[in-house]
Design an enzyme around this catalytic site. Structure first.
Site, mmCIF file in Angstrom:
data_model
loop_
_atom_site.group_PDB
_atom_site.id
_atom_site.type_symbol
_atom_site.label_atom_id
_atom_site.label_comp_id
_atom_site.label_asym_id
_atom_site.label_seq_id
_atom_site.Cartn_x
_atom_site.Cartn_y
_atom_site.Cartn_z
ATOM 1 N N ASP A 82 48.441 36.246 1.219
ATOM 2 C CA ASP A 82 48.492 37.397 2.121
ATOM 3 C C ASP A 82 48.990 36.996 3.505
ATOM 4 O O ASP A 82 49.089 35.801 3.830
ATOM 5 C CB ASP A 82 47.114 38.080 2.202
ATOM 6 N N ASN B 207 32.381 40.723 1.267
ATOM 7 C CA ASN B 207 32.410 42.074 0.672
ATOM 8 C C ASN B 207 33.137 42.081 -0.686
ATOM 9 O O ASN B 207 33.382 43.135 -1.258
ATOM 10 C CB ASN B 207 33.055 43.083 1.632
ATOM 11 N N HIS C 1 36.245 40.865 -1.264
ATOM 12 C CA HIS C 1 37.721 40.913 -1.264
ATOM 13 C C HIS C 1 38.324 39.581 -1.701
ATOM 14 O O HIS C 1 37.764 38.513 -1.444
ATOM 15 C CB HIS C 1 38.282 41.392 0.087
HETATM 16 C C1 F6R Z 1 42.883 34.748 2.931
HETATM 17 C C2 F6R Z 1 42.170 35.252 1.748
HETATM 18 C C3 F6R Z 1 40.792 35.824 1.945
HETATM 19 C C4 F6R Z 1 39.752 34.717 2.176
HETATM 20 C C5 F6R Z 1 38.368 35.309 2.380
HETATM 21 C C6 F6R Z 1 37.333 34.249 2.665
HETATM 22 O O1 F6R Z 1 44.149 34.275 2.571
HETATM 23 O O2 F6R Z 1 42.681 35.213 0.675
HETATM 24 O O3 F6R Z 1 40.465 36.592 0.819
HETATM 25 O O4 F6R Z 1 39.748 33.853 1.075
HETATM 26 O O5 F6R Z 1 38.386 36.206 3.445
HETATM 27 O O6 F6R Z 1 37.560 33.696 3.910
HETATM 28 P P1 F6R Z 1 36.731 32.433 4.433
HETATM 29 O O7 F6R Z 1 37.183 31.267 3.654
HETATM 30 O O8 F6R Z 1 37.139 32.318 5.884
HETATM 31 O O9 F6R Z 1 35.305 32.765 4.251
#
Ligand code: F6R
Length: 238
Positions: A63, A132, A134
């Site tokens: 992303d 959440n 995602h």
């Molecule tokens: C970013 C992505 C997001 C992160 C998620 C967890 O490229 O794919 O889905 O993996 O927000 O982020 P952290 O590792 O900062 O907890």
């Protein structure tokens, strides 16, 4: 779903870096899908220390923020340059990140899908997960997009990215571009990494929650080759 629990983040990062290095040795033209975020930083630095041969590999990031240029310090492209691309011998023309400054974001998404297909599809997709549920920027919603698409970011996602924009969530772009659920689920193998207590609840839902668009990570239950690599804190709820 295979679940491997490590005593701490460091051991997890070292083991996964060794696994990626071994996979690259076996399959030098590996196509990797990559996340940004706090979780993979140790892994990327481990890879930078080990120097596995990335010279024939290709990568696609999950992303990017919409409306900022690749050289903006808050972009995921800049994050990847800092933490991985500048540390390994991956050819720059094979390190793909969506262009958030494209004048035609929909065409940029279509171009990205074509580039993944032209590379032969993703062999190993690395993922992090938001609290959440995602994955990539696929946020909980009534419907999820199958393919790479434009997305409105949740306030919580903007808050967790504030550090990239001087600590102020209001400075984080309101939209992003993201691989879709089918783009991710068509990877041949998926490894999700999660560390820390804050991830324990969402890890439990990935493993045994109902499959719902309200928790995108639950769709990983539909994939035949998923491994969850966790530290003890993140494994606490599963
Ligand atoms: C970013 C992505 C997001 C992160 C998620 C967890 O490229 O794919 O889905 O993996 O927000 O982020 P952290 O590792 O900062 O907890």
């Amino acid at each position: 779903m295979k679940i491997t629990v490590f005593k701490d983040e460091r051991t997890l990062a070292r083991t996964l870096a060794a696994h990626i290095a071994a996979t690259l040795k076996e399959t030098p033209d590996l196509v990797l899908g990559l996340p940004t975020g706090r979780t993979p930083i140790r892994l990327y630095h481990e890879l930078g220390t080990r120097h596995p041969d990335f010279s024939r590999a290709t990568t696609f990031n999950l992303d990017e923020f919409l409306g900022i240029a690749p050289d903006h310090p808050g972009s995921y492209r800049a994050f990847m340059e800092t933490h991985l691309f500048s540390r390994v011998n991956l050819p720059p023309d094979r390190a793909h990140v969506l262009n958030g400054a494209s004048p035609d974001p929909e065409e940029e998404c279509a171009r990205y899908e074509r580039a993944i297909a032209d590379a032969g599809g993703i062999g190993l997709q690395m993922l992090g997960i938001g609290t959440n549920g995602h994955i990539g920027f696929n946020e909980p919603a009534r419907e999820l997009a199958a393919r790479t698409h434009r997305v409105t970011l949740k306030a919580s996602t903007r808050r967790s990215n504030a550090a990239l924009f001087g600590g102020d969530a209001r400075g984080v772009p309101k939209e992003g571009l993201s691989m879709g659920m089918a783009t991710i689920l068509q990877a041949r193998r998926i490894v999700l990494i999660a560390t820390g207590k804050s991830k324990a609840r969402c890890v439990a839902l990935v493993v045994k929650g109902p499959i719902t668009t309200r928790f995108p990570g639950s769709f990983l239950q539909l994939h035949a080759d998923v491994e969850l690599m966790l530290d003890e804190a993140a494994a606490g709820g599963s």
